[in-house]
Design a protein around this motif. Structure first.
Motif, short mmCIF file in Angstrom:
data_model
loop_
_atom_site.label_atom_id
_atom_site.label_comp_id
_atom_site.label_asym_id
_atom_site.label_seq_id
_atom_site.Cartn_x
_atom_site.Cartn_y
_atom_site.Cartn_z
N ALA A 107 0.84 -1.20 0.00
CA ALA A 107 0.00 0.00 0.00
C ALA A 107 0.87 1.24 0.00
N LEU A 108 0.21 2.38 -0.24
CA LEU A 108 0.91 3.67 -0.20
C LEU A 108 -0.05 4.69 0.40
N VAL B 77 -10.06 1.82 11.48
CA VAL B 77 -9.51 2.54 10.33
C VAL B 77 -10.62 2.85 9.34
N HIS B 78 -10.72 4.12 8.94
CA HIS B 78 -11.63 4.55 7.88
C HIS B 78 -10.79 4.97 6.67
N VAL B 79 -11.12 4.42 5.52
CA VAL B 79 -10.44 4.80 4.28
C VAL B 79 -11.18 6.00 3.69
N LEU B 80 -10.48 7.12 3.57
CA LEU B 80 -11.10 8.35 3.07
C LEU B 80 -10.95 8.45 1.55
N PRO B 81 -11.93 9.07 0.89
CA PRO B 81 -11.74 9.40 -0.53
C PRO B 81 -10.56 10.35 -0.72
N LYS B 82 -9.95 10.31 -1.85
CA LYS B 82 -8.83 11.20 -2.12
C LYS B 82 -9.27 12.66 -2.01
N ASP B 83 -8.36 13.47 -1.51
CA ASP B 83 -8.55 14.92 -1.32
C ASP B 83 -9.46 15.27 -0.15
N PHE C 67 -5.29 6.86 1.00
CA PHE C 67 -4.31 6.03 0.32
C PHE C 67 -4.05 6.55 -1.09
N GLU C 68 -2.81 6.60 -1.44
CA GLU C 68 -2.45 6.78 -2.84
C GLU C 68 -2.66 5.47 -3.57
#
Length: 502
Positions: A394-395, A460-466, A420-421
């Motif tokens: 991951a990044l 852990v919550h994965v956020l949308p980019k930006d 995450f990128e």
């Protein structure tokens, strides 16, 4: 009241004039502390390096002795732990308090000399007791036992003479006979290091005692109290210990826990906060409703106060008590009878009162999470994120984290928002790797995570980019040097970002 309790109670009440003396003349007390420290320190390796024998004024002391962080003195301490003498302090140092690490080590070890114990930790403890009796002259606290919910590190031997452990374990091992007599449970139980077994043993051995006071970090204390209620099949602690009158807390903010304590205890008791760090017993609340903790100025610690904006400069400036101002954020710099010289402890404080001098811990010099005594700093989380990314392909582009406080149904946790990128192949695997990496770099986090007793697995919550940029934009802080703080010890920012995205 038995004879010993009666004698101790009388001594505590009769020594109030001593507390008044140093609290009414704090600058003079500090002047004498510095003189005594430098006089002793001139016979040490560090004292010879900086020519302590020629330092006759505070100005000269500050000019010649640099401010130290742990990494600056780590090699000195390592040699002391190998048995070296007259290195940082001029009497043998046989005890070291272990606490969470610096940017380069999992743990750090703070020297505890005999003078540290006698002139600082134990003297300050007696002054807390003296102030309490002065405010509550009808107290019957010493008719029963004090239950101390200590730390998670059993004492460990470096060699036949040198030992280290959690500060509370060191203090218990060295406390005077009257302290041993007034405490419950017996030392063998108090020093257990496997927390699931320790909580059970503490509960089983103290549930039928006459406990009149409690002391400890709120998280562990709550866990113990809940277990005792189950054992005794009671609804409130006051039904178990009807004479309980005082809870002394420290280490983390008590604010998120007070409502839970009120509920589980079931009746009004007194709460007092203390500031007793591995580096020294620094301050204590005089009255339960005081705004701030009285600074202990005659207890083997000389204080300097660095305006936080000075941190990171080549020659940061500090001020003494006479020049501090109310509500300004200072980094605490201390010199101690344990051999810490102009040591940057890492905590920041503000003064809530000048006459007398009272302080509050306002945070850390760097972003951190310490809602449960875990003392997680950004360096820890940066390393853990990197390790988890490496393990799960991951990044991460950005992240922030904050605590989830105890509730009636759940223990605490850390809640993470991550952009995450490149997302991991398996988010569950990423969470486990993140958790394991934090355990590897921070011993206090590792202890709190043991069998989920205080901290459960991270959320852990994965956020949308930006997402972070949108939040910064909403605050008018997009661009330039503005960025989302990586860690926070309260939830306001995290909940604002969550609300924008979920």
């Amino acid at each position: 009241m038995n004879l010993l309790s009666s004698i101790i109670s009388k001594l505590a009440r009769n020594r109030f004039w001593r507390v008044q003396n140093w609290s009414n003349h704090p600058v003079a007390a500090q002047r004498q502390v510095l003189q005594d420290l430098v006089s002793a320190g001139q016979y040490t390796e560090l004292g010879r390096k900086y020519h302590f024998e020629k330092l006759f004024t505070l100005k000269e002391f500050k000019k010649h002795v640099p401010i130290h962080e742990y990494d600056d003195i780590k090699n000195y301490i390592n040699r002391m732990m190998e048995g070296g003498e007259n290195i940082l302090w001029n009497t043998p140092v046989k005890w070291f308090a272990q606490s969470s690490g610096t940017t380069s080590d999992k743990s750090k070890f703070i020297p505890i000399s005999d003078e540290s114990l006698t002139d600082n930790h134990f003297k300050a403890s007696k002054d807390v007791l003296t102030n309490y009796y002065n405010n509550f002259p009808d107290s019957n606290m010493l008719t029963g036992k004090s239950l101390v919910v200590g730390g998670s590190h059993q004492l460990s031997k470096v060699n036949d003479e040198i030992q280290f452990g959690d500060l509370s374990a060191v203090l218990m091992q060295n406390s005077p006979f009257w302290g041993q007599w007034l405490r419950t449970p017996e030392l063998s139980v108090a020093l257990l290091d496997e927390w699931e077994n320790k909580i059970e043993q503490l509960a089983q051995t103290t549930a039928d005692e006459n406990v009149t006071s409690l002391a400890g970090v709120p998280t562990w204390t709550l866990i113990l109290l809940k277990r005792i209620l189950k054992i005794k099949n009671k609804q409130t602690i006051k039904e178990v210990w009807p004479n309980l009158e005082l809870y002394i807390n420290g280490g983390v903010s008590f604010v998120p826990y007070k409502e839970q304590f009120d509920k589980i205890i079931g009746a009004k008791i007194n709460y007092l906060e203390i500031y007793n760090a591995s580096e020294g017993f620094i301050a204590g609340q005089v009255k339960p409703d005081d705004d701030g903790l009285l600074l202990f100025t005659e207890h083997g610690i000389f204080y300097e106060f660095m305006p936080v904006e000075e941190y990171g400069k080549d020659k940061p400036q500090t001020v003494g008590l006479k020049n501090v101002v109310l509500h300004k954020n200072y980094a605490l710099v201390i010199s101690t009878t344990g051999g810490l010289w102009r040591y940057l402890i890492g905590d920041t404080v503000i003064f809530t009162s000048i006459n007398p001098y009272k302080i509050k811990v306002s945070g850390r010099l760097k972003h951190y999470m310490n809602a449960f005594g875990e003392e997680v700093i950004v360096d820890n989380t940066d390393k853990a994120i990197a390790a988890a990314c490496e393990k799960t392909n991951a990044l991460v582009s950005d992240y922030t984290a904050a605590p989830v406080f105890f509730s009636d149904n759940n223990n605490g946790a850390h809640e993470w928002l991550i952009e995450f990128e490149k997302e991991p192949d398996n988010i569950t695997a990423f969470i486990y790797e993140l958790d394991n990496a934090l355990k590897d770099v921070n011993s206090d986090y590792e202890a709190k995570r043991h069998k989920d007793i205080a901290l459960r697995l991270p959320i852990v919550h994965v956020l949308p980019k930006d997402s972070f940029n949108e939040w910064l934009k909403s605050k008018g802080k997009l661009g330039g040097q503005h960025k989302v703080p990586r860690l926070s010890n309260e939830r306001k920012m995290l909940e604002e970002i969550l609300k924008m995205n979920f």
